[in-house]
Design a protein around this motif. Structure first.
Motif, PDB file in Angstrom:
ATOM      1  N   PHE A  19      10.221  30.792 159.354  1.00  0.00           N
ATOM      2  CA  PHE A  19       8.983  31.399 158.864  1.00  0.00           C
ATOM      3  C   PHE A  19       7.971  31.643 159.970  1.00  0.00           C
ATOM      4  CE2 PHE A  19      10.729  30.773 154.758  1.00  0.00           C
ATOM      5  CZ  PHE A  19      10.172  31.815 154.036  1.00  0.00           C
ATOM      6  N   LEU A  42       8.980  35.019 161.194  1.00  0.00           N
ATOM      7  CA  LEU A  42       8.494  36.099 160.332  1.00  0.00           C
ATOM      8  C   LEU A  42       7.004  36.340 160.540  1.00  0.00           C
ATOM      9  CD1 LEU A  42      10.223  35.588 156.846  1.00  0.00           C
ATOM     10  CD2 LEU A  42      11.010  36.906 158.816  1.00  0.00           C
ATOM     11  N   PHE A  63       5.058  37.790 151.829  1.00  0.00           N
ATOM     12  CA  PHE A  63       6.057  38.448 152.670  1.00  0.00           C
ATOM     13  C   PHE A  63       6.060  39.932 152.316  1.00  0.00           C
ATOM     14  CE2 PHE A  63      10.603  39.874 152.744  1.00  0.00           C
ATOM     15  CZ  PHE A  63      10.680  40.065 154.120  1.00  0.00           C
ATOM     16  N   ILE A  89       5.019  33.792 149.079  1.00  0.00           N
ATOM     17  CA  ILE A  89       5.995  32.866 149.655  1.00  0.00           C
ATOM     18  C   ILE A  89       5.390  31.494 149.957  1.00  0.00           C
ATOM     19  CG2 ILE A  89       7.569  34.615 150.544  1.00  0.00           C
ATOM     20  CD1 ILE A  89       5.266  32.930 152.989  1.00  0.00           C
ATOM     21  N   VAL A 136      12.352  30.597 148.262  1.00  0.00           N
ATOM     22  CA  VAL A 136      12.559  31.113 149.611  1.00  0.00           C
ATOM     23  C   VAL A 136      13.083  29.999 150.521  1.00  0.00           C
ATOM     24  CG1 VAL A 136      11.454  32.294 151.539  1.00  0.00           C
ATOM     25  CG2 VAL A 136      10.734  32.797 149.206  1.00  0.00           C
ATOM     26  N   TRP A 154      16.770  37.970 149.804  1.00  0.00           N
ATOM     27  CA  TRP A 154      17.446  37.312 150.909  1.00  0.00           C
ATOM     28  C   TRP A 154      17.808  38.271 152.048  1.00  0.00           C
ATOM     29  CZ3 TRP A 154      17.895  33.699 154.030  1.00  0.00           C
ATOM     30  CH2 TRP A 154      19.085  33.244 154.613  1.00  0.00           C
ATOM     31  N   LEU A 196      14.584  39.230 153.922  1.00  0.00           N
ATOM     32  CA  LEU A 196      14.112  38.167 154.810  1.00  0.00           C
ATOM     33  C   LEU A 196      14.903  38.156 156.115  1.00  0.00           C
ATOM     34  CD1 LEU A 196      13.680  35.264 152.219  1.00  0.00           C
ATOM     35  CD2 LEU A 196      11.828  36.331 153.533  1.00  0.00           C
TER      36      LEU A 196
END
Length: 524
Positions: A111, A114, A172, A214, A237, A278, A281
């Motif tokens: 994360f 991200l 997200f 998220i 998540v 998924w 991500l």
């Protein structure tokens, strides 16, 4: 059947708040069967299962039982979920728990990636939330309550009131990935299977995607957001990431490169998480998407989806204690077309066990090995000259094995079993026609007797597949060597001069001491 690189396959990560029922077992034995099949063919195989242990539902259950969340999940996993694997004879390579440090640390690293890549932002959220699903519900899954819940909005799955949540969350940017996902589904039409599941996913994405909340900030049972510890990462998540954290994402790049990407087998109710959220991500993190997502149907009892809350849950031990784990595996994987809903009934299970396993496969195995023991002291004989009928049997076996392998490539375990069953039917007829017990009375027919019992034993070795009998490894190894899967036809011009078609069974192998397969069950 061929595969490039590792064959990595996963069950969904189970939420252990309830006791396991036969629906969980169905998924587990399906994935176990696919993994065993590939191992039998010498593929670099890895099977993962595990438990998803965070979230508000788990926090409330722990509080209701007067223990900490960690104590609660430890109890559930040790008393119910580990034993499930033993009950069903599941040969998983790893079991991941989302409370393990290896998972939590890697999730935070993912994360942070991200966030650093600009795919996460702060915002405010208000929506109806189902604690049972641990999910903000779309309009399609919100219905008006009835009875005691009249006037309230309830979850279409759990039939319980939804909670209106208003939080400051992190989001997200899922909405940015609609076109990329549609391109994925177009260029890799087998990414989502079966076709009905693929069509559902494509239709959903075409309607437009909204950004995904998220994080949660109203409770702390979860993995903390690395840049803001007042938030925990949304349980779904967090759970999805188990598929990469278990094989070394962020800690063992060599193993991660060896294993990833994976095939995921999931229930159709969690398809969108796996086929939409998924892969998005993973795209955002710069990682490969999964090799594919297969959504199987629901097990229905009395016309309803298996559910502990609706008292339709059946514990796997209720079946295995009577019929055994192999019968459980065979019944659910053969009686239901894989990918479709299917109904369970005790009457159907009992009837199929007696007819197909006890009288069909079990009788074939017991009388073949018994005759090898009686007439050749338990040693598989050397075959003599093959007759036309012997070669016909060998062709049936080879064709069935090829058809079964092709079906497994399509994740159609039910079709693979149907193909293997042509071997069982053919061999039972072959033994009846050739009457080895009569041949044994004439010394002049000794070579012919050896040929018949070798041919029957070789076919039996090929029929001992993971989809039929996961626990038949002893039989498989005894009558066919350690691997008697994938049957390759001899190259042109290289066939045995006697016309031998298969060549998977070694004469001289002992079959002494093999336990009976699928004995008849006496029921009151």
């Amino acid at each position: 059947m061929t595969s490039a690189g590792s064959f990595y396959i996963t069950t969904p990560i189970y939420y252990p708040s309830d006791l396991p029922h036969i629906g969980h077992g169905y998924t587990s034995v399906a994935v176990d069967t696919l993994a065993r099949w590939h191992r039998q063919g010498d593929d670099d195989t890895w099977m993962l299962t595990g438990t998803d242990e965070h979230g508000q539902k788990m926090l409330r259950a722990a509080a209701a039982n007067g223990v900490t969340p960690q104590q609660w999940v430890d109890k559930l996993v040790s008393e119910s979920w580990f034993p499930l694997l033993k009950t069903l004879n599941v040969a998983n390579d790893d079991f991941i728990r989302t409370t393990q440090p290896r998972h939590e640390e890697a999730v935070q690293a993912f994360f942070q990636t991200l966030y650093d890549r600009g795919y996460i932002y702060a915002g405010e959220y208000e929506a109806l939330y189902c604690v049972g699903c641990e999910e903000f519900k779309p309009e399609s899954e919100i219905v008006d309550g009835t009875g005691p819940f009249e006037g309230l909005k309830v979850c279409a799955i759990h039939s319980k009131p939804l909670e209106l949540l208003q939080e400051k969350n992190y989001f997200f940017k899922l909405s940015e990935f609609g076109d990329k996902l549609l391109e994925l589904y177009k260029t890799e039409p087998d990414f989502v299977r079966p076709d009905s599941a693929r069509n559902e996913v494509v239709s959903f994405v075409r309607q437009g995607l909204k950004d995904l909340s998220i994080s949660r900030s109203t409770f702390d049972w979860g993995i903390k957001v690395p840049w803001d510890e007042s938030h925990v990462i949304y349980v779904w998540v967090d759970a999805l990431l188990n598929y990469v954290t278990a094989i070394g994402y962020g800690s063992d790049e060599e193993n991660f490169a060896r294993r990833w990407p994976a095939y995921h087998v999931v229930g159709k109710d969690i398809l969108r998480f796996h086929a939409v959220i998924w892969p998005a991500l993973l795209m955002a993190a710069g990682l490969e998407v999964p090799r594919g997502v297969f959504a199987h149907g629901w097990l229905l009892v009395g016309g309803e989806k298996m559910s502990k809350s609706k008292l339709t849950g059946i514990a796997p031990t209720e079946i295995t204690d009577v019929f055994g784990s192999d019968a459980y595996r065979f019944y659910f994987l053969s009686a239901i077309p894989f990918g479709h809903d299917g109904s369970f009934s005790w009457e159907d299970l009992s009837a199929r066990y007696q007819a197909e396993l006890a009288n069909g496969f079990g009788n074939l195995a017991s009388r073949t090995t018994a005759m090898v023991e009686r007439y050749f002291e338990g040693i598989v004989p050397v075959p003599g000259e093959y007759a036309e009928g012997d070669r016909a049997v060998q062709k049936t076996v080879a064709d069935a094995a090829a058809a079964a392998d092709a079906a497994i490539e399509r994740f159609r375990i039910d079709e693979a079993i149907a193909a293997i069953w042509t071997i069982v039917d053919e061999l039972n007829g072959y033994i009846t026609d050739n009457q080895p017990w009569a041949l044994a009375k004439d010394d002049v027919q000794r070579e012919r007797l050896g040929t018949v019992l070798y041919t029957a034993s070789e076919g039996l070795a090929c029929a001992c597949r993971p989809a039929v009998a996961g626990d038949a490894r002893g039989h498989r190894e005894a009558v066919g060597g350690p691997r008697c899967g994938r049957v390759a036809r001899p190259a042109a011009g290289s066939a045995d001069p006697r016309g031998r078609q298969l060549g998977i069974l070694h004469p001289g192998t002992s079959v002494n001491g093999l336990a009976p397969l699928f004995p008849r069950v006496e029921q009151s």
